[in-house]
Design a protein around this motif. Structure first.
Motif, PDB file in Angstrom:
ATOM      1  N   ARG A  40       0.842  -1.189   0.000  1.00 41.49           N
ATOM      2  CA  ARG A  40       0.000   0.000   0.000  1.00 41.49           C
ATOM      3  C   ARG A  40       0.879   1.242   0.000  1.00 41.49           C
ATOM      4  O   ARG A  40       1.848   1.340   0.750  1.00 41.49           O
ATOM      5  N   ALA A  41       0.527   2.202  -0.824  1.00 42.47           N
ATOM      6  CA  ALA A  41       1.284   3.453  -0.891  1.00 42.47           C
ATOM      7  C   ALA A  41       0.427   4.515  -1.554  1.00 42.47           C
ATOM      8  O   ALA A  41      -0.524   4.198  -2.285  1.00 42.47           O
ATOM      9  N   TRP A  42       0.755   5.771  -1.313  1.00 42.15           N
ATOM     10  CA  TRP A  42       0.040   6.875  -1.928  1.00 42.15           C
ATOM     11  C   TRP A  42       0.419   7.026  -3.396  1.00 42.15           C
ATOM     12  O   TRP A  42      -0.324   7.614  -4.186  1.00 42.15           O
ATOM     13  N   GLY A  43       1.557   6.490  -3.774  1.00 43.77           N
ATOM     14  CA  GLY A  43       2.008   6.547  -5.154  1.00 43.77           C
ATOM     15  C   GLY A  43       3.251   5.694  -5.325  1.00 43.77           C
ATOM     16  O   GLY A  43       3.853   5.238  -4.343  1.00 43.77           O
ATOM     17  N   TYR A  44       3.619   5.468  -6.571  1.00 46.50           N
ATOM     18  CA  TYR A  44       4.779   4.642  -6.895  1.00 46.50           C
ATOM     19  C   TYR A  44       5.603   5.384  -7.947  1.00 46.50           C
ATOM     20  O   TYR A  44       5.129   6.314  -8.596  1.00 46.50           O
ATOM     21  N   VAL A  45       6.836   4.959  -8.123  1.00 52.33           N
ATOM     22  CA  VAL A  45       7.709   5.673  -9.045  1.00 52.33           C
ATOM     23  C   VAL A  45       7.211   5.599 -10.484  1.00 52.33           C
ATOM     24  O   VAL A  45       7.525   6.469 -11.299  1.00 52.33           O
ATOM     25  N   ASP A  46       6.437   4.582 -10.816  1.00 53.77           N
ATOM     26  CA  ASP A  46       6.010   4.407 -12.201  1.00 53.77           C
ATOM     27  C   ASP A  46       4.548   4.721 -12.441  1.00 53.77           C
ATOM     28  O   ASP A  46       4.102   4.707 -13.587  1.00 53.77           O
ATOM     29  N   ARG A 206       7.083  15.800  -3.520  1.00 55.42           N
ATOM     30  CA  ARG A 206       7.899  15.382  -2.371  1.00 55.42           C
ATOM     31  C   ARG A 206       8.824  14.227  -2.713  1.00 55.42           C
ATOM     32  O   ARG A 206       9.789  13.967  -1.989  1.00 55.42           O
ATOM     33  N   HIS A 207       8.534  13.522  -3.803  1.00 60.37           N
ATOM     34  CA  HIS A 207       9.382  12.396  -4.219  1.00 60.37           C
ATOM     35  C   HIS A 207      10.144  12.717  -5.504  1.00 60.37           C
ATOM     36  O   HIS A 207      10.489  11.817  -6.272  1.00 60.37           O
ATOM     37  N   ASP A 208      10.386  14.020  -5.731  1.00 56.53           N
ATOM     38  CA  ASP A 208      11.213  14.476  -6.867  1.00 56.53           C
ATOM     39  C   ASP A 208      10.627  14.098  -8.222  1.00 56.53           C
ATOM     40  O   ASP A 208      11.351  13.777  -9.158  1.00 56.53           O
ATOM     41  N   TRP A 209       9.298  14.139  -8.337  1.00 54.27           N
ATOM     42  CA  TRP A 209       8.605  13.930  -9.603  1.00 54.27           C
ATOM     43  C   TRP A 209       9.040  12.631 -10.304  1.00 54.27           C
ATOM     44  O   TRP A 209       9.597  12.667 -11.400  1.00 54.27           O
ATOM     45  N   PRO A 210       8.806  11.503  -9.661  1.00 51.44           N
ATOM     46  CA  PRO A 210       9.220  10.236 -10.269  1.00 51.44           C
ATOM     47  C   PRO A 210       8.547   9.943 -11.606  1.00 51.44           C
ATOM     48  O   PRO A 210       9.098   9.218 -12.425  1.00 51.44           O
ATOM     49  N   GLY A 391      15.003  -5.096  -8.576  1.00 49.58           N
ATOM     50  CA  GLY A 391      15.307  -3.675  -8.577  1.00 49.58           C
ATOM     51  C   GLY A 391      14.482  -2.890  -9.573  1.00 49.58           C
ATOM     52  O   GLY A 391      14.743  -1.708  -9.788  1.00 49.58           O
ATOM     53  N   HIS A 392      13.474  -3.537 -10.181  1.00 51.75           N
ATOM     54  CA  HIS A 392      12.713  -2.928 -11.267  1.00 51.75           C
ATOM     55  C   HIS A 392      11.631  -2.002 -10.733  1.00 51.75           C
ATOM     56  O   HIS A 392      10.784  -2.398  -9.924  1.00 51.75           O
ATOM     57  N   ASN A 393      11.626  -0.759 -11.203  1.00 48.60           N
ATOM     58  CA  ASN A 393      10.595   0.235 -10.894  1.00 48.60           C
ATOM     59  C   ASN A 393      10.350   0.346  -9.386  1.00 48.60           C
ATOM     60  O   ASN A 393      11.285   0.504  -8.616  1.00 48.60           O
ATOM     61  N   ALA A 394       9.102   0.229  -8.942  1.00 43.33           N
ATOM     62  CA  ALA A 394       8.783   0.449  -7.525  1.00 43.33           C
ATOM     63  C   ALA A 394       9.409  -0.595  -6.624  1.00 43.33           C
ATOM     64  O   ALA A 394       9.656  -0.323  -5.439  1.00 43.33           O
ATOM     65  N   LEU A 395       9.677  -1.794  -7.138  1.00 43.09           N
ATOM     66  CA  LEU A 395      10.272  -2.841  -6.301  1.00 43.09           C
ATOM     67  C   LEU A 395      11.689  -2.478  -5.886  1.00 43.09           C
ATOM     68  O   LEU A 395      12.181  -2.954  -4.860  1.00 43.09           O
ATOM     69  N   HIS A 465      16.390  -0.033 -11.477  1.00 38.80           N
ATOM     70  CA  HIS A 465      16.268   0.505 -12.838  1.00 38.80           C
ATOM     71  C   HIS A 465      14.802   0.785 -13.142  1.00 38.80           C
ATOM     72  O   HIS A 465      13.896   0.119 -12.618  1.00 38.80           O
ATOM     73  N   LEU A 466      14.583   1.771 -14.002  1.00 39.50           N
ATOM     74  CA  LEU A 466      13.241   2.152 -14.455  1.00 39.50           C
ATOM     75  C   LEU A 466      13.095   1.816 -15.930  1.00 39.50           C
ATOM     76  O   LEU A 466      13.975   2.136 -16.729  1.00 39.50           O
ATOM     77  N   ASP A 467      12.002   1.184 -16.294  1.00 39.55           N
ATOM     78  CA  ASP A 467      11.662   1.010 -17.715  1.00 39.55           C
ATOM     79  C   ASP A 467      10.269   0.444 -17.815  1.00 39.55           C
ATOM     80  O   ASP A 467       9.654   0.092 -16.824  1.00 39.55           O
TER      81      ASP A 467
END
Length: 467
Positions: A40-46, A206-210, A391-395, A465-467
């Motif tokens: 659960r989270a308010w948002g994720y990097v992706d 607050r999370h540097d615009w992921p 290490g992919h995206n939010a994980l 990593h992000l993709d």
């Protein structure tokens, strides 16, 4: 409204039956597996939180694809009704509304979206709803601006794409229908939408615009292919038999000052997609709006064209063919969503065999992408596997493996980032789905790395990593 529902419900009901019957399909999609395991989270990097929350909630009731996809089926049904409503708002009669519902329900990409619970699945009806309420506000009652603002604000919790459509609306009104900007209801709706979007935007800030970082990552990976394939994808996503109706829709929407913004918004999304190089399907919903406008012209797609389009769409977008035959067709190359549903039980079983053979009860599983991690999370416990790390995206923002884990079963090419950090890393097998479907996991190596020589605190940032 009652007339529109009577015109559209046969198409919507038929779509619901088709999607329900085929809901189990070839199995879980990689994004569904990812969403169900996210905390659960308010948002994720992706992405914003809505779709992961919805998938996780439904999986908590019954942890099967068909349950998760009930939401996708409902989204598809609502989208078909909304397309009929857009046609009605543009002056289309009952027959035109009926054609819009059938054509829109069984167009290429909407069929595909109705089968799996992806972020775009829920973007589709929400965007249609904002377009419809904006049309109703301009043509019937300005109080509809409040509903449009409400929906636009809530949409930011699923994806930050609808603001591009809203920008197209604003630009279109400024250029062609400035009198609409004097409405207090329009500004009230805009204020309501902005107010609802604030918490999500605050989280982003607050999370540097992921989302910007994610957009850059998508562009780095997809830009060339997206720009080359964009026209082909858009034609295929709507369906080649409906292209003429879409083009007529451009003409119909451009004829009056209060609907020209639809063309502006559609063009802006196409330009945004081309420039950003993100995902080529982003403009499809606005093309469906133009299809609905084309139906309002009175020149309707013939029944045989609608049937042919539906047959092609279902063959490509839905799990109609047996999985054993899939690899002998061009469908996996045309529809990556179908390919990404194939093979997860076989893959996880093979990973479990490697883990057993490693002979170290403290060994952890490290995967190269979130689909592999989600598959191990869902299917691994029955085979004795520990939780997967990736290490992919939010994980990648979750804690790393424990320090006492000195043996790692590595799925995919993440092993490259571990070179020099273990005494030995050896490829012991390659994944095989057993049906020859060429997807992202087919043929990837499974390695065993032993004797970790660096702390996870040092290793983990290299694996993100992000993709």
């Amino acid at each position: 409204m009652r007339t529109t529902l009577r015109a559209a419900w046969p198409a919507a009901l038929t779509l619901a039956v088709v999607l329900t019957v085929l809901s189990a399909g070839y199995g879980w999609h990689r994004d569904e597996l990812y969403f169900r395991m996210l905390p659960r989270a308010w948002g994720y990097v992706d992405q914003p939180p809505f779709t992961p929350w919805l998938v996780r909630t439904l999986a908590g009731l019954v942890d099967q694809p068909w349950m998760v996809r009930t939401a996708a089926t409902l989204a598809g049904v609502v989208a078909a009704l909304l397309l009929a409503g857009i046609t009605a708002a543009l002056g289309g009669d009952v027959r035109a509304q009926r054609v819009a519902a059938w054509g829109g329900a069984f167009a290429g990409f909407p069929v595909l979206l109705g089968h799996v619970s992806l972020t775009s699945t829920f973007d589709h009806p929400v965007t249609l709803a904002v377009v419809l309420t904006a049309l109703l506000a301009l043509r019937r009652d300005p109080r509809w601006w409040l509903v449009a603002g409400l929906l636009a604000g809530l949409s930011t919790y699923n994806r930050l794409l609808l603001p591009v459509v809203v920008l197209g609306l604003v630009l279109g009104l400024v250029a062609f229908h400035r009198t609409a900007l004097r409405s207090v209801w329009l500004w009230s709706g805009a204020g309501l939408g902005a107010l609802l979007a604030v918490p999500n935007l605050v989280w982003q800030a607050r999370h540097d615009w992921p989302q910007l970082a994610m957009g850059r990552a998508l562009s780095d990976n997809n830009a060339t292919d997206t720009r080359i394939l964009l026209p082909v994808v858009l034609v295929a996503a709507v369906g080649p038999f409906l292209v003429a109706s879409v083009l007529r829709g451009v003409r119909v929407a451009w004829q009056t000052t209060d609907t020209r913004w639809v063309v502006v918004a559609a063009a802006l999304v196409v330009v945004f997609t081309f420039v950003s190089g993100a995902q080529p399907h982003y403009p499809v919903t606005m093309l469906c709006v133009l299809f609905a406008a084309g139906c309002a012209s009175g020149r309707l797609a013939r029944r045989r064209a609608l049937v042919a389009n539906a047959v092609v769409s279902c063959l490509i977008g839905l799990p109609v063919l047996p999985v054993a035959l899939l690899a002998r067709t061009p469908i996996p190359a045309m529809n990556v969503v179908a390919a990404d549903q194939v093979g997860w039980p076989a893959y996880v079983e093979q990973v479990a065999q490697v883990w057993d053979e490693a002979g170290d009860p403290s060994a952890v599983v490290l995967t190269g992408n979130y689909g592999e991690a989600g598959a191990v999370d869902r299917l691994g416990p029955a085979l004795g596997l520990p939780p997967a790390y990736s290490g992919h995206n939010a994980l990648g923002l979750l804690p790393p493996p424990p320090e006492d884990a000195r043996t790692v079963v590595v799925v995919g090419h993440a092993v490259r980032a571990l070179e020099g950090s273990f005494d030995t890393c050896r490829v012991v097998r390659r994944l095989d789905n057993g049906v020859g479907v060429d997807n992202e996991e087919q043929g990837v190596p499974v390695s065993v790395c032993r004797g970790r020589t660096e702390a996870w605190a040092t290793l983990w940032p290299r694996l993100r990593h992000l993709d």
